[in-house]
Design a protein around this motif. Structure first.
Motif, PDB file in Angstrom:
ATOM      1  N   ASN A 141      11.211   7.114  29.502  1.00 37.40           N
ATOM      2  CA  ASN A 141      12.335   6.196  29.672  1.00 37.40           C
ATOM      3  C   ASN A 141      12.913   5.853  28.301  1.00 37.40           C
ATOM      4  N   PRO A 142      14.197   5.474  28.258  1.00 39.11           N
ATOM      5  CA  PRO A 142      14.819   5.204  26.960  1.00 39.11           C
ATOM      6  C   PRO A 142      14.137   4.037  26.245  1.00 39.11           C
ATOM      7  N   THR A 143      14.200   4.047  24.949  1.00 43.34           N
ATOM      8  CA  THR A 143      13.489   3.050  24.142  1.00 43.34           C
ATOM      9  C   THR A 143      14.458   2.238  23.283  1.00 43.34           C
ATOM     10  N   THR A 144      14.017   1.042  22.926  1.00 39.86           N
ATOM     11  CA  THR A 144      14.654   0.292  21.849  1.00 39.86           C
ATOM     12  C   THR A 144      13.666   0.396  20.694  1.00 39.86           C
ATOM     13  N   HIS A 145      14.087   0.931  19.578  1.00 34.87           N
ATOM     14  CA  HIS A 145      13.109   1.151  18.502  1.00 34.87           C
ATOM     15  C   HIS A 145      13.729   0.913  17.130  1.00 34.87           C
ATOM     16  N   ASP A 146      12.903   0.495  16.213  1.00 37.81           N
ATOM     17  CA  ASP A 146      13.353   0.370  14.826  1.00 37.81           C
ATOM     18  C   ASP A 146      12.165   0.319  13.882  1.00 37.81           C
ATOM     19  N   GLU A 147      12.502   0.430  12.609  1.00 43.41           N
ATOM     20  CA  GLU A 147      11.482   0.401  11.566  1.00 43.41           C
ATOM     21  C   GLU A 147      12.014  -0.381  10.377  1.00 43.41           C
ATOM     22  N   CYS A 148      11.203  -1.309   9.911  1.00 47.21           N
ATOM     23  CA  CYS A 148      11.572  -2.125   8.766  1.00 47.21           C
ATOM     24  C   CYS A 148      10.663  -1.743   7.598  1.00 47.21           C
ATOM     25  N   VAL A 149      11.252  -1.510   6.442  1.00 52.03           N
ATOM     26  CA  VAL A 149      10.498  -1.027   5.285  1.00 52.03           C
ATOM     27  C   VAL A 149      10.624  -2.004   4.124  1.00 52.03           C
ATOM     28  N   ARG A 150       9.519  -2.291   3.494  1.00 47.35           N
ATOM     29  CA  ARG A 150       9.517  -3.219   2.362  1.00 47.35           C
ATOM     30  C   ARG A 150       8.663  -2.615   1.258  1.00 47.35           C
ATOM     31  N   ARG A 151       9.207  -2.557   0.045  1.00 48.23           N
ATOM     32  CA  ARG A 151       8.428  -2.074  -1.094  1.00 48.23           C
ATOM     33  C   ARG A 151       8.032  -3.234  -1.979  1.00 48.23           C
ATOM     34  N   LEU A 152       6.849  -3.133  -2.546  1.00 44.34           N
ATOM     35  CA  LEU A 152       6.371  -4.180  -3.447  1.00 44.34           C
ATOM     36  C   LEU A 152       5.742  -3.492  -4.662  1.00 44.34           C
ATOM     37  N   PRO A 153       6.142  -3.897  -5.889  1.00 44.14           N
ATOM     38  CA  PRO A 153       5.532  -3.293  -7.081  1.00 44.14           C
ATOM     39  C   PRO A 153       4.021  -3.558  -7.092  1.00 44.14           C
ATOM     40  N   LEU A 154       3.262  -2.594  -7.557  1.00 46.92           N
ATOM     41  CA  LEU A 154       1.802  -2.727  -7.508  1.00 46.92           C
ATOM     42  C   LEU A 154       1.285  -3.925  -8.299  1.00 46.92           C
ATOM     43  N   HIS A 155       1.977  -4.272  -9.388  1.00 47.15           N
ATOM     44  CA  HIS A 155       1.468  -5.382 -10.210  1.00 47.15           C
ATOM     45  C   HIS A 155       1.553  -6.732  -9.490  1.00 47.15           C
ATOM     46  N   LYS A 156       2.291  -6.764  -8.379  1.00 54.16           N
ATOM     47  CA  LYS A 156       2.378  -8.018  -7.615  1.00 54.16           C
ATOM     48  C   LYS A 156       1.303  -8.132  -6.544  1.00 54.16           C
ATOM     49  N   ILE A 157       0.546  -7.060  -6.359  1.00 54.20           N
ATOM     50  CA  ILE A 157      -0.421  -7.022  -5.245  1.00 54.20           C
ATOM     51  C   ILE A 157      -1.825  -7.385  -5.716  1.00 54.20           C
ATOM     52  N   ARG A 158      -2.578  -8.067  -4.855  1.00 54.60           N
ATOM     53  CA  ARG A 158      -3.954  -8.446  -5.191  1.00 54.60           C
ATOM     54  C   ARG A 158      -4.750  -7.210  -5.608  1.00 54.60           C
ATOM     55  N   PRO A 159      -5.339  -7.242  -6.814  1.00 52.04           N
ATOM     56  CA  PRO A 159      -6.007  -6.053  -7.363  1.00 52.04           C
ATOM     57  C   PRO A 159      -7.131  -5.515  -6.476  1.00 52.04           C
ATOM     58  N   GLU A 160      -7.839  -6.411  -5.784  1.00 48.78           N
ATOM     59  CA  GLU A 160      -8.956  -5.909  -4.973  1.00 48.78           C
ATOM     60  C   GLU A 160      -8.461  -5.070  -3.790  1.00 48.78           C
ATOM     61  N   LEU A 161      -7.242  -5.371  -3.335  1.00 47.39           N
ATOM     62  CA  LEU A 161      -6.680  -4.569  -2.234  1.00 47.39           C
ATOM     63  C   LEU A 161      -6.328  -3.169  -2.734  1.00 47.39           C
ATOM     64  N   LEU A 162      -5.797  -3.108  -3.940  1.00 50.84           N
ATOM     65  CA  LEU A 162      -5.408  -1.815  -4.507  1.00 50.84           C
ATOM     66  C   LEU A 162      -6.638  -0.977  -4.845  1.00 50.84           C
ATOM     67  N   GLU A 163      -7.631  -1.639  -5.397  1.00 50.68           N
ATOM     68  CA  GLU A 163      -8.885  -0.966  -5.736  1.00 50.68           C
ATOM     69  C   GLU A 163      -9.455  -0.299  -4.478  1.00 50.68           C
ATOM     70  N   ASP A 164      -9.429  -1.055  -3.398  1.00 49.50           N
ATOM     71  CA  ASP A 164      -9.951  -0.554  -2.131  1.00 49.50           C
ATOM     72  C   ASP A 164      -9.089   0.604  -1.604  1.00 49.50           C
ATOM     73  N   ALA A 165      -7.763   0.457  -1.749  1.00 46.47           N
ATOM     74  CA  ALA A 165      -6.847   1.510  -1.278  1.00 46.47           C
ATOM     75  C   ALA A 165      -7.076   2.806  -2.065  1.00 46.47           C
ATOM     76  N   ARG A 166      -7.341   2.664  -3.347  1.00 46.29           N
ATOM     77  CA  ARG A 166      -7.601   3.824  -4.192  1.00 46.29           C
ATOM     78  C   ARG A 166      -8.816   4.608  -3.703  1.00 46.29           C
ATOM     79  N   ASN A 167      -9.757   3.872  -3.124  1.00 45.23           N
ATOM     80  CA  ASN A 167     -10.974   4.512  -2.614  1.00 45.23           C
ATOM     81  C   ASN A 167     -10.872   4.854  -1.130  1.00 45.23           C
ATOM     82  N   GLY A 168      -9.667   4.813  -0.606  1.00 39.68           N
ATOM     83  CA  GLY A 168      -9.481   5.192   0.796  1.00 39.68           C
ATOM     84  C   GLY A 168      -9.864   4.106   1.791  1.00 39.68           C
ATOM     85  N   GLY A 169      -9.980   2.853   1.325  1.00 38.50           N
ATOM     86  CA  GLY A 169     -10.379   1.755   2.199  1.00 38.50           C
ATOM     87  C   GLY A 169      -9.233   1.231   3.058  1.00 38.50           C
TER      88      GLY A 169
END
Ligand SMILES: *[C@@H]1O[C@H](CO)[C@@H](O)[C@H](O)[C@H]1NC(C)=O
Length: 240
Positions: free
Chosen positions: A60-88
């Motif tokens: 059946n027909p859909t209503t769909h969309d996607e919202c995209v937001r970019r954030l510079p890495l230096h603004k992000i909590r370092p422990e989240l990035l550390e974990d992302a680097r390790n595939g977490g």
């Protein structure tokens, strides 16, 4: 109009009266909607997923969309990035904690709590800000009797929406949808990208309307305002 559409309308109205419209647009200006031509059944993997095929068997027909937001890495909590680097999974979990535990979902959460929370059937679901801000959103997690986690990868969490997860857990429903969150850190480019993807449809039976999705354009507009609000309030939880 189904209950989810009605509650979405109420949320949208609340959003616009809470924030002055101008301030709202400034606050959410970094969140971009993908052009319709680039978020289509042909280009978006969610439309190819087993979940989509299972819950919208008649396409059946859909209503769909996607919202995209970019954030510079230096603004992000370092422990989240550390974990992302390790595939977490911590970056996308923090994003999800922010979406559900943040200001963006507050009005709808309170409304749903009043209507659907009780000590028996819905007691196991996530309801309080504390629960929503700490859950790891593993497969099967139910949120405020309205969303359930279908799938989780290190960079994405996919929810089913549109009705209670207690209704037709394995079969199509009249009001159905998929709501996907993705969070990916690009260490070469120096930013992380967050996406909110929505696909709404009539799952059960054949839709009368053959070309238009289930949401009229006014609701689409409100839904998109609401999505931006979700996105920005979630950003607080990933920022340091
Ligand atoms: C609890 O709430 C759910 C969702 O509204 C409902 O389906 C269920 O019947 C309620 N249970 C009781 C015991 O009231």
């Amino acid at each position: 109009m189904g209950p989810s559409l009605l509650s979405k309308t109420l949320q949208g109205i609340t959003v616009t009266s809470l924030a002055s419209v101008g301030a709202f647009f400034v606050w959410t200006k970094h969140c971009q909607f993908t052009p319709d031509s680039q978020f289509t059944p042909a280009t978006e993997p969610l439309f190819q997923s087993t979940w989509y095929k299972k819950f919208n068997p008649n396409r059946n027909p859909t209503t769909h969309d996607e919202c995209v937001r970019r954030l510079p890495l230096h603004k992000i909590r370092p422990e989240l990035l550390e974990d992302a680097r390790n595939g977490g999974t911590k970056l996308v979990e923090a994003f999800s904690q922010g979406v559900w535990g943040g200001l963006g979902f507050k009005i709808q959460r309170l409304y749903m709590e009043k209507k659907y929370r009780n000590d028996t059937t819905t007691a196991h679901q996530l309801w309080t800000p504390q629960q929503l801000k700490t859950s790891t959103y593993d497969v099967g997690t139910e949120v405020t009797d309205h969303f359930v986690v279908l799938d989780k990868t290190p960079t994405s969490i996919l929810f089913r929406c549109g009705d209670s997860p207690l209704h037709n857990p394995d079969t199509p429903r009249p009001s159905d949808g998929l709501f996907g969150l993705t969070a990916k850190a690009d260490f070469d480019k120096g930013f992380a990208e967050f996406r909110l993807k929505s696909i709404f449809f009539q799952g059960e039976g054949e839709a009368q309307e053959k070309t238009q999705g289930p949401m009229p354009s006014t609701l689409v507009w409100l839904h998109q305002l609401y999505t931006k609000f979700f996105m920005e309030s979630a950003m607080r939880y990933v920022k340091q």
